[in-house]
Design an enzyme around this catalytic site. Sequence first.
Site, PDB file in Angstrom:
ATOM      1  N   ASP A  45      11.981 -11.783  -8.397  1.00 22.30           N
ATOM      2  CA  ASP A  45      10.544 -11.565  -8.573  1.00 22.30           C
ATOM      3  C   ASP A  45       9.889 -12.768  -9.252  1.00 22.30           C
ATOM      4  O   ASP A  45      10.424 -13.308 -10.228  1.00 22.30           O
ATOM      5  CB  ASP A  45      10.302 -10.344  -9.464  1.00 22.30           C
ATOM      6  CG  ASP A  45      10.994  -9.081  -8.984  1.00 22.30           C
ATOM      7  OD1 ASP A  45      12.129  -9.160  -8.483  1.00 22.30           O
ATOM      8  OD2 ASP A  45      10.397  -8.002  -9.137  1.00 22.30           O
ATOM      9  N   HIS A  47       6.047 -12.638  -9.226  1.00 21.46           N
ATOM     10  CA  HIS A  47       4.894 -11.861  -9.705  1.00 21.46           C
ATOM     11  C   HIS A  47       3.681 -12.679 -10.145  1.00 21.46           C
ATOM     12  O   HIS A  47       3.164 -12.508 -11.250  1.00 21.46           O
ATOM     13  CB  HIS A  47       5.336 -10.952 -10.856  1.00 21.46           C
ATOM     14  CG  HIS A  47       5.950  -9.663 -10.388  1.00 21.46           C
ATOM     15  ND1 HIS A  47       5.283  -8.760  -9.599  1.00 21.46           N
ATOM     16  CD2 HIS A  47       7.176  -9.136 -10.614  1.00 21.46           C
ATOM     17  CE1 HIS A  47       6.079  -7.727  -9.343  1.00 21.46           C
ATOM     18  NE2 HIS A  47       7.231  -7.936  -9.935  1.00 21.46           N
ATOM     19  N   ASP A  76       8.484  -9.377  -4.181  1.00 20.67           N
ATOM     20  CA  ASP A  76       7.625  -9.278  -5.367  1.00 20.67           C
ATOM     21  C   ASP A  76       7.079 -10.634  -5.787  1.00 20.67           C
ATOM     22  O   ASP A  76       7.178 -11.061  -6.946  1.00 20.67           O
ATOM     23  CB  ASP A  76       8.342  -8.585  -6.527  1.00 20.67           C
ATOM     24  CG  ASP A  76       8.328  -7.060  -6.371  1.00 20.67           C
ATOM     25  OD1 ASP A  76       8.037  -6.580  -5.260  1.00 20.67           O
ATOM     26  OD2 ASP A  76       8.623  -6.365  -7.351  1.00 20.67           O
ATOM     27  N   ASP A  79       1.185  -9.492  -7.574  1.00 22.15           N
ATOM     28  CA  ASP A  79       0.851  -8.518  -8.623  1.00 22.15           C
ATOM     29  C   ASP A  79       1.261  -9.021 -10.010  1.00 22.15           C
ATOM     30  O   ASP A  79       2.059  -9.934 -10.166  1.00 22.15           O
ATOM     31  CB  ASP A  79       1.486  -7.152  -8.366  1.00 22.15           C
ATOM     32  CG  ASP A  79       0.799  -6.385  -7.247  1.00 22.15           C
ATOM     33  OD1 ASP A  79      -0.381  -6.691  -6.962  1.00 22.15           O
ATOM     34  OD2 ASP A  79       1.438  -5.506  -6.654  1.00 22.15           O
ATOM     35  N   ARG A  80       0.678  -8.369 -11.010  1.00 16.02           N
ATOM     36  CA  ARG A  80       0.930  -8.624 -12.433  1.00 16.02           C
ATOM     37  C   ARG A  80       0.312  -9.939 -12.905  1.00 16.02           C
ATOM     38  O   ARG A  80      -0.573  -9.944 -13.735  1.00 16.02           O
ATOM     39  CB  ARG A  80       2.439  -8.606 -12.745  1.00 16.02           C
ATOM     40  CG  ARG A  80       3.172  -7.370 -12.276  1.00 16.02           C
ATOM     41  CD  ARG A  80       2.829  -6.156 -13.097  1.00 16.02           C
ATOM     42  NE  ARG A  80       3.745  -5.046 -12.803  1.00 16.02           N
ATOM     43  CZ  ARG A  80       3.685  -3.866 -13.393  1.00 16.02           C
ATOM     44  NH1 ARG A  80       2.753  -3.621 -14.297  1.00 16.02           N
ATOM     45  NH2 ARG A  80       4.525  -2.915 -13.061  1.00 16.02           N
ATOM     46  N   ASN A 108       8.858  -4.348  -3.050  1.00 17.80           N
ATOM     47  CA  ASN A 108       8.029  -3.142  -3.122  1.00 17.80           C
ATOM     48  C   ASN A 108       6.578  -3.448  -3.464  1.00 17.80           C
ATOM     49  O   ASN A 108       5.677  -2.677  -3.111  1.00 17.80           O
ATOM     50  CB  ASN A 108       8.614  -2.147  -4.134  1.00 17.80           C
ATOM     51  CG  ASN A 108       8.612  -2.669  -5.553  1.00 17.80           C
ATOM     52  OD1 ASN A 108       9.208  -3.704  -5.841  1.00 17.80           O
ATOM     53  ND2 ASN A 108       7.943  -1.964  -6.460  1.00 17.80           N
ATOM     54  N   HIS A 109       6.303  -4.596  -4.103  1.00 17.66           N
ATOM     55  CA  HIS A 109       4.917  -4.942  -4.403  1.00 17.66           C
ATOM     56  C   HIS A 109       4.189  -5.541  -3.216  1.00 17.66           C
ATOM     57  O   HIS A 109       2.966  -5.715  -3.277  1.00 17.66           O
ATOM     58  CB  HIS A 109       4.842  -5.880  -5.609  1.00 17.66           C
ATOM     59  CG  HIS A 109       4.888  -5.144  -6.910  1.00 17.66           C
ATOM     60  ND1 HIS A 109       3.756  -4.763  -7.600  1.00 17.66           N
ATOM     61  CD2 HIS A 109       5.944  -4.687  -7.633  1.00 17.66           C
ATOM     62  CE1 HIS A 109       4.107  -4.117  -8.698  1.00 17.66           C
ATOM     63  NE2 HIS A 109       5.428  -4.054  -8.743  1.00 17.66           N
ATOM     64  N   HIS A 157      15.600  -6.666  -1.839  1.00 14.59           N
ATOM     65  CA  HIS A 157      14.838  -6.581  -3.087  1.00 14.59           C
ATOM     66  C   HIS A 157      15.342  -5.488  -4.011  1.00 14.59           C
ATOM     67  O   HIS A 157      15.555  -5.711  -5.205  1.00 14.59           O
ATOM     68  CB  HIS A 157      13.357  -6.357  -2.799  1.00 14.59           C
ATOM     69  CG  HIS A 157      12.533  -6.302  -4.039  1.00 14.59           C
ATOM     70  ND1 HIS A 157      12.268  -7.419  -4.797  1.00 14.59           N
ATOM     71  CD2 HIS A 157      11.963  -5.262  -4.702  1.00 14.59           C
ATOM     72  CE1 HIS A 157      11.562  -7.078  -5.849  1.00 14.59           C
ATOM     73  NE2 HIS A 157      11.357  -5.774  -5.825  1.00 14.59           N
ATOM     74  N   ARG A 209      12.064   5.892 -11.742  1.00 17.85           N
ATOM     75  CA  ARG A 209      10.804   5.389 -11.196  1.00 17.85           C
ATOM     76  C   ARG A 209      10.012   6.482 -10.474  1.00 17.85           C
ATOM     77  O   ARG A 209       8.812   6.317 -10.221  1.00 17.85           O
ATOM     78  CB  ARG A 209      11.075   4.260 -10.193  1.00 17.85           C
ATOM     79  CG  ARG A 209      11.730   3.020 -10.774  1.00 17.85           C
ATOM     80  CD  ARG A 209      11.994   2.018  -9.657  1.00 17.85           C
ATOM     81  NE  ARG A 209      12.733   0.845 -10.083  1.00 17.85           N
ATOM     82  CZ  ARG A 209      12.185  -0.279 -10.541  1.00 17.85           C
ATOM     83  NH1 ARG A 209      10.867  -0.363 -10.641  1.00 17.85           N
ATOM     84  NH2 ARG A 209      12.923  -1.310 -10.891  1.00 17.85           N
ATOM     85  N   HIS A 236      14.070  -6.872  -8.516  1.00 15.59           N
ATOM     86  CA  HIS A 236      13.399  -5.600  -8.769  1.00 15.59           C
ATOM     87  C   HIS A 236      13.413  -5.134 -10.223  1.00 15.59           C
ATOM     88  O   HIS A 236      12.700  -4.202 -10.576  1.00 15.59           O
ATOM     89  CB  HIS A 236      14.024  -4.529  -7.856  1.00 15.59           C
ATOM     90  CG  HIS A 236      13.278  -3.246  -7.711  1.00 15.59           C
ATOM     91  ND1 HIS A 236      11.913  -3.188  -7.553  1.00 15.59           N
ATOM     92  CD2 HIS A 236      13.709  -1.957  -7.677  1.00 15.59           C
ATOM     93  CE1 HIS A 236      11.545  -1.914  -7.417  1.00 15.59           C
ATOM     94  NE2 HIS A 236      12.607  -1.154  -7.504  1.00 15.59           N
TER      95      HIS A 236
END
Length: 295
Positions: A45, A47, A76, A79-80, A108-109, A157, A209, A236
């Site tokens: 990730d 991000h 990923d 995001d963030r 997943n993002h 991922h 989760r 992840h």
Amino acid sequence: VLDKSLVLHILESSIKMMLKEPKILSINRPIRADGTLGSLSICGDTHGQFLDLANIFHEDIGGYPTAQNPFIFNGDLVDRGQFSFEGVMSLLAIKLADPSAVHILRGNHETSDMYESYGFETEINAKYDKEVMEKFSELFEALPVAAVLQNEVFVVHGGIGPSSFECTIKELNTHIIKRHRSEASFEVFMDLLWSDPTNKVSKFTSSSRGIGYSFGKEITKAFLERNNLKLLIRSHQVRQGGYDFMHDDKCITVFSAPNYCGQCRNNGAIVRFEGEDMTPSFIVFNAKHYPIKNK
């Protein structure tokens, strides 16, 4: 700021390229002029932490991506952090110029439920508009979901779930393609993007989760043996040291966003394959100093 017409051109060209690829890539390390195996890096990730992504390409870490120094980005990307757009566009530009230099997998993002809630859609609407965001959505749908490296390593991922662990690689590829037409195929897709390894059980348990599963070492062992593979590499999850081993060292987690969200104080890492065999090594790095939006 890139002109909108150029952004759309890069996205449309990338979508056409991705749609020609299988959903589970088969990747081999490059061969040097002397006949030996070249290096390959796997990133977890990132991000939206663009300066940390750029830092990975420093010669002391991974070096710049080329066909002789390729990278797999294991989902990923968005995001963030505040600079997801810059990170994704940089990787797409490199891939369009040199398709073997960069391989981008879906996390997943890179799904609408996540990027609508965790910053990427807001970022794109602020920097551009809905039309550009719709093209990013098309791009994410086109991304491959996993890769098999050198016929030995499975890169994905998340991990393995009840719907996926008895599948062959060929069957997984079929399920991913058909995921919008069948509930069973959709479950396989979600397993791959959302699941996490655990040492608390040997097989499966529900995930904290609320989506995906936690899978134990018997599952990792069975999946690898069924597909004649030796190692699972996934991302992840934040790892304080940037990476870790689980399941008798058959499952590696790598996370490449140091000081995640500007507050986790974790290291980032990449996995490197450099020698004549497929023994992984790791390069660990710290965060660059710039503000990251907390979420």
